[in-house]
Every structure is written in C-alpha cells, then in structure tokens.
Enzyme design. Structure first.
Site: not given
Ligand code: AMP
Length: 229
Positions: A138, A172, A183
C-alpha cells in the site's frame, strides 16, 4: 450532500468491520463519493493527532507503531472531537471503529444521545493469509491522500496521482510485515467478536471482500441503498 451524490435518508450510520487490509478505507472513500456520507477513520484521526503532536497523539504513537490498539478513552476523545463538526450530519461510515466491546458500547450510548441508529455493520470477510501482501504494497499520495497499491491499484501514469497529479507517495510506518502480524492478532482478539455482537442486534451484513474493488463497492452500495430505503 456532495454534488452528483445519490440521495440517502438523514444521518445514517454504517460500520465497516474487517482486519487490516480488508479494504475498509478504500471502500469507505468510495461510499463517501457515491452517497455523500462522511468517512470517519479513527486510524486517520489518530495519525493526524500524532503528526500534530497533540496529547492524544503522543499517547497513541508507540501503541500504533507496535500494531496494538490505542486505549478506548483516547480513541473516543478524538472521535468525539470529530463528531462535533457539522458535516457528520450527512451520515457517517465508521472505518476502523468500533474495535473493542467497550467502543461498541460507547457508540451505542452516543447514538442514543443523538437519536440515531446503526443502519448496518458490514463485515468485510477476507483470508488472513492474503492480508500481509495486500498491506505491504500500500501507498498513499502525500498531497491528497488517495490510496494506491503496487499490485492491485496502480495510478494510470506511473508515479503520478490520478486524482491530484501529485508525485510523492508515502507508506505507513505500521504496514511492515511484523507489525501487520500484531495488528491481525489484535483484530482477532478484540475486534472480531463484534461481528457476533452486531449479528445479535440484527444489523450485520457479510461481504466477501477477496474480489475486485468495484465488485465489492457494488455490494456495499446495495447495502447502503437497502438500509436507507
Ligand atoms: P487503521 O488505519 O484503522 O488501520 O488504524 C491504524 C492503527 O491506529 C491501529 O493499528 C491502532 O493502533 C490504531 N487505531 C485505529 N482505530 C482504532 C480504534 N478504534 N481503537 C484502537 N486503536 C485504533
């Protein structure tokens, strides 16, 4: 409502559930363009907080870099801040939220307060084994945020963003293979149980998300139309 968007009823709420790499962000953006709904990505909000060096961002950074889940109270604070902006009255697509039972309960309380309901919680169903490959390819246009993939979604002119003409792309920090494994673990331990939670509430929709982006978008579009008809 954005120009040219198809009309949906007032303030619907959609949730996209799925492991990292399932296509939540890509599909949320397509729904935003098509229906004028607002994509609310807690990942994007947290990354912005980290960039801006806010207190929430400073607390979240190390957890995000390790691939863990940021504590509920921090996530809820950044989300509440975003929900105070008037554009969310067009309706929202929650992308990456809720991710824990505590967040799902907090969302229920928020929606009771605003007289809204969850129109659908969509589980994007994928094979874990394919996710590492999807994620590690990505990249994002640094200027406008449009997402691309080395294999699945290249710009039509190599190195030039289709949307804004930008030529700088970023990856990222947490898209490295070892962080992706963490994750995925966090997803299965804490987020996957929400599928049963929303099934019990009668709002769950399952979509096979291993196919092509437009075919998945068509299924999601049908769900939005059905739920808001
Ligand atoms: P994402 O962009 O949705 O893949 O999120 C990237 C990272 O942000 C995740 O791996 C978590 O560390 C954190 N994160 C995003 N959304 C949440 C959430 N709703 N609860 C807890 N951590 C979050």
């Amino acid at each position: 409502m954005s120009r040219g968007a198809e009309t949906v009823t007032a303030a619907p709420v959609f949730i996209l559930l799925g492991p990292p790499g399932a296509g939540k962000g890509t599909q949320a953006k397509l729904l935003e363009e098509r229906f004028g709904l607002v994509q609310l990505s807690t990942g994007d909000l947290l990354r912005a907080a980290v960039r801006e060096g806010t207190e929430a961002g400073r607390k979240a950074q190390a957890v995000m870099e390790a691939g863990g889940l940021v504590p509920d109270e921090i996530v809820l604070a950044v989300l509440a801040d975003r929900l105070s902006r008037p554009d969310v009255q067009r309706g929202v697509i929650l992308d990456g939220f809720p991710r824990t039972a505590g967040q799902a309960e907090a969302l229920d309380r928020l929606l009771v307060g605003s007289g809204q309901k969850i129109d659908a919680a969509v589980s994007l169903e994928v094979d874990d084994a394919a996710m590492v490959g999807r994620i590690s390819g990505r990249c994002t246009c640094a200027a406008c945020g449009e997402g691309y993939h080395d294999t699945f979604k290249q710009p039509s002119r190599a190195g030039v963003c289709d949307r804004c003409g930008g030529s700088e792309f970023t990856r990222r920090a947490d898209d490295r293979a070892e962080t992706v494994a963490e994750r995925l673990k966090a997803y299965h331990a804490q987020t996957a149980p929400l599928i049963a939670y929303y099934e019990g509430r009668g709002v769950l929709e399952r979509v096979d998300a291993m196919g092509e982006i437009p075919a998945i978008a068509a299924q999601l579009g049908a769900i939005v139309k059905r739920a808001t008809a």
